[in-house]
Every structure is written in C-alpha cells, then in structure tokens.
Scaffold this motif. Structure first.
Motif, PDB file in Angstrom:
ATOM      1  N   ILE A   1       0.823  -1.212   0.000  1.00 27.09           N
ATOM      2  CA  ILE A   1       0.000   0.000   0.000  1.00 27.09           C
ATOM      3  C   ILE A   1       0.850   1.252   0.000  1.00 27.09           C
ATOM      4  O   ILE A   1       0.589   2.207  -0.739  1.00 27.09           O
ATOM      5  CB  ILE A   1      -0.951   0.008   1.219  1.00 27.09           C
ATOM      6  N   VAL A   2       1.901   1.273   0.823  1.00 28.75           N
ATOM      7  CA  VAL A   2       2.682   2.515   0.966  1.00 28.75           C
ATOM      8  C   VAL A   2       3.470   2.846  -0.299  1.00 28.75           C
ATOM      9  O   VAL A   2       4.050   3.925  -0.399  1.00 28.75           O
ATOM     10  CB  VAL A   2       3.642   2.468   2.168  1.00 28.75           C
ATOM     11  N   ARG A   3       3.494   1.921  -1.240  1.00 28.06           N
ATOM     12  CA  ARG A   3       4.184   2.203  -2.502  1.00 28.06           C
ATOM     13  C   ARG A   3       3.307   2.976  -3.477  1.00 28.06           C
ATOM     14  O   ARG A   3       3.777   3.454  -4.501  1.00 28.06           O
ATOM     15  CB  ARG A   3       4.665   0.895  -3.127  1.00 28.06           C
ATOM     16  N   TYR A   4       2.020   3.048  -3.181  1.00 26.45           N
ATOM     17  CA  TYR A   4       1.129   3.846  -4.006  1.00 26.45           C
ATOM     18  C   TYR A   4       1.124   5.285  -3.492  1.00 26.45           C
ATOM     19  O   TYR A   4       1.401   5.524  -2.325  1.00 26.45           O
ATOM     20  CB  TYR A   4      -0.291   3.270  -3.975  1.00 26.45           C
TER      21      TYR A   4
END
Lengths: 252, 214
Positions: free
Chosen positions: A86-89
């Motif tokens: 998620i944190v890569r989006y």
C-alpha cells in the motif's frame, strides 16, 4: 511471467470445463435436437426440468472457478496483508484502483474463456448431431447474464474482502446464492426463486426463455446500477476503518 | 522530520494511546520499547497512516498524515508479518513490489537482497522460507527503494546472531546516509547499541527515556 502462466492455466481450465459442461448436458438429454443451445440445455420449461447431478456439478465447478480466480487475486490486496504494498502507491485511492483493475481484468478474462469454451463446446456437440442451426440470441443472452451477474457479484465480493476483510462472507455470497438457485430450484416456487440473484446468472430462467421468468432488462439494469455504485464506493472512498483498527486481535 | 503531537488513539471506548508527543529527525535511529499489547504497533500504524488518530496529528516533513497526504512519501515499512505471495520466490515478490513505483532496477533488487543476506538467485518459494529468511526478505523490501523513512516492527525476530549483527550494521549505515529509522524491539541490546533516542510505551503513554532506563 508467473502471472501470465497463471492466466494461461486458469483460462485453460475454464475453457475445458465449459466444454465439459456442454457435453454433460448433451449426455443428459440423449442427443436431442440442438437447434437452440439453451433449449437443448435446459428443456422447454427450465423450472420443471430435472437437473441432473452431472450438470449441477459442472455448474458448481464453473461458478467456483470464477470465485477461485478472482478471490485469489483480490485477497492479495487485503489491507492487513498488504501494508508494504500500500505505501508504494501515492495514496489509498491509487491502491484501491489498482486492486479494482485486477478484479475487472480477471472477470473479463474469465468471461472470454467461458464464451470461447461455450462456442467450442457447442461445436463439439454439433459434430455428433444433426443440427439445423444455432440460434445466437439465447446464446448471447446467456453470456450476457453470466457476465453481468459475475460483475455484480464480483464487485460485491471485492468490496467485502477489501474493505471489510470478509472473505468468508464473500464466498458464501458467491457461489452460495447461485448454488441455492441451482440446487434448490425444484423445491422452491419459481416466482420466489427468481428473486434470488443467483438465478439471474442463468438466461434460461429469464422471461426471454420461460414464462414467469425474471425480467431480463430490469435485472440487467439493476446489476449495472449495483456494479457502478459499489465500484465507486470501493475505489473513491475509504469507508471503513481498516481491519487493524478493529479489535479482531490485540494491538501490540 | 516526523512530529507526533497530542496523539490519542481509541478503539471504541478503549484507550490505547494518549497524549503522545514525539519528534524524530533524519539520520537518526529511534527505538520504541514496551510490553506486548502496549501499543507500539498501533503507534507505528498511526505514523504510517493506516490508522487515524482519535485526536492529535502526525506530521511528516510538514505534511499532516490523513489530511495532506495518506502516508509519508519515501517510506520503507515492515509491520507485522510481511504478506508475501507464498507461491512465488523472494526475488519475484520483490520485483512485483518494485513494479508499483517502477523506480529501481533488477540490479538494485539483487543488491538489497544481498545486503540482508539472501541469495537473489534462490528459486525457493516464500512458503518454504524459514522465519529468519522471511524477516530478511521483509527488510529487503523495506530498504530496496532507498526510502528516507524506515519503520520496522521487531526486525530482529527470527534472525540468528550473525543476522542480527549484520542488520545492526546495515541500519547504522543507513542512518549515516540520512535515513530516519524507527524500530520496535524487545531486546535491550538492540536498543542500547543502535538507538540514539528511545521511547517507552507504557500505560498508554509514550515517554522519552535515557537508554540506561530501558
């Protein structure tokens, strides 16, 4: 590469399963006239036709295949297992859109191979029988019912899994409701059974095929509305506190 | 720079954290210690944006999490059990993750794996990995895209003695390169040897402690 191999594998399974379904139905009806594939498949009065075990199992397999193919993919996006993804989006919306794109891709792929398998299965059946012709309208209607039904059920499953972490509920919903429609149809009055959205996957239960069937135009409209509304809810708004916010397990 | 101001977190009526104030800078390693169930992971999730504080705020580089941005930019994260795809190899999992931002090359993925002591050529599925190997892979995915902020929840779990030593050196090196690291650990030695500042989570509060007090 792995993803491509998976797609090839599951597509082949769906394709072959659909051919087997067509053959299974032929076996039941002892080689009757195949002028209208659906008439052949279900008999004149679907609600009164006996559903033989082989056909039931094949339908269950087909429905389960959709569930296996899409739920496996959606579950990979489940928030509590996907923190590092998620944190890569850029934001939550992008993440939900990526998950949504995967769901739509696999639903469309499923339908394509179901369609091809039905065509191929019809062709195989025709080889063994004298057939005057294939009526395309019920054939396409059947495909339309499956596709819109899968989109509608699929997006609800998607929403339940991604936003509520409710995998079990999603799987009960589908293939649960269609299974009830198939297995219990002889025991439940048709008028009641037609309210079961599981019946809406089957064109032969529609008013275009049998009298007293579900009104196909209205059902398509309902499914499109549900699909659109739940799609927007799924992607545009983070409605639920994530699972980590609910005390399903003690926080560390 | 990460600032936590007046943070409170409740689940329904149960208070998990209250009046939390923290300030963390680039290039330093911060320790988070506390008993099981004290709220360390909840705090980390609030900083990352996965949980919205009931009160207060988290600011990263001047931007309020949950208001200006959903999560900190340039964040490397390992919280709870990393959710890798079990039927794929370690390298394939990292490649999948790297494709999201598409900022790093295959070579950088290999380097990250080698830094944590994993062989990038290993075809073994993640489902066959030991706990220590999964932990290493989790650290590899957190560092591979060169984040400026690293949040690690018990990164030394399951690692052997040499592995712990290697990770300590790695984290020290990263901090030297300007990365801000927040790590939670149960092990005093990790905190003592690695962290410049230590925060203790106890009785729903977070207090800054001298290292000798942990």
């Amino acid at each position: 590469m792995r993803d491509k191999r998976e797609i090839v594998f599951w597509s082949s399974v769906i394709f072959l399963a659909q051919i087997l379904l067509m053959l299974a139905q032929m076996t039941q009806y002892g080689g009757e006239d195949l002028y209208q594939p659906l008439k052949f498949l279900y008999g004149d009065g679907y609600g009164r036709a006996k559903l033989h075990n082989v056909e039931q199992y094949m339908w269950l397999l087909e429905l389960s295949l959709y569930c296996i193919v899409t739920v496996r993919k959606i579950v990979q996006y489940k928030e509590e297992d996907s923190y590092m993804m998620i944190v890569r989006y850029p934001d939550f919306r992008s993440y939900y859109r990526a998950a949504y794109g995967t769901f739509v891709k696999y639903t469309v792929l499923y339908q394509i191979f179901l369609f091809l398998g039905t065509l191929a299965g019809t062709g195989v059946v025709r080889l063994g029988h004298s057939v005057r012709g294939v009526c395309w309208q019920p054939f396409l209607l059947s495909q339309g019912c499956m596709f819109l039904g899968n989109l509608c059920f699929g997006i609800i499953m998607f929403y339940l899994i991604l936003h509520f972490n409710a995998v079990k509920l999603a799987v009960v919903l589908y293939p649960g409701l269609p299974v009830i429609a198939i297995v219990l149809r002889e025991r439940i009055p048709e008028a009641v059974s037609n309210w079961n959205p599981g019946s809406w996957l089957m064109a032969a239960r529609s008013s275009r095929m049998v009298s007293g069937g579900f009104p196909v135009g209205i059902v398509f409209l309902i499914e499109i509305i549900i699909f659109t509304a739940v799609s927007i809810l799924s992607v545009e708004k983070r409605l639920c506190v994530p699972v980590s916010g609910k005390q399903r397990h003690l926080p560390k | 720079m990460v600032k936590v101001e007046g943070l409170e977190k409740k689940f329904r009526e149960e208070i998990i954290l209250t009046d939390v104030n923290m300030s963390m800078e680039q290039g330093k390693i911060y320790g988070l210690v506390g008993m099981n169930g004290s709220g360390k992971t909840v705090l980390m999730k609030c900083i990352c944006g996965f949980l919205q504080p009931t009160k207060g705020s988290v600011t990263v580089d001047g931007k309020v999490i949950g208001k200006d941005i959903d999560f900190p930019q340039s964040l490397g994260l390992m919280i709870e059990t990393p959710g890798f795809i079990p039927y794929m190899s370690g390298k394939s999992n990292l490649k999948n993750l790297a494709l999201i931002r598409n900022q790093i090359s295959d070579k950088e993925i290999d380097e990250a794996m080698e830094l944590v002591g994993l062989d990038p050529k290993l075809k073994k599925r993640v489902s066959k990995y030991s706990l220590g190997m999964r932990q290493r892979l989790g650290i590899a995915q957190a560092i591979m895209e060169h984040p400026r902020l690293l949040i690690l929840d018990e990164p030394f779990n399951g690692l052997d003695v040499q592995g712990v030593e290697d990770m300590r050196k790695l984290f020290s090196r990263l901090a030297g390169e300007g990365v801000m690291i927040l790590l939670a650990s149960h092990y005093d030695e990790d905190i003592r040897t690695l962290c410049e500042d230590v925060y203790l989570v106890r009785d729903h509060h977070v207090t800054k402690k001298e290292k000798e007090e942990t």
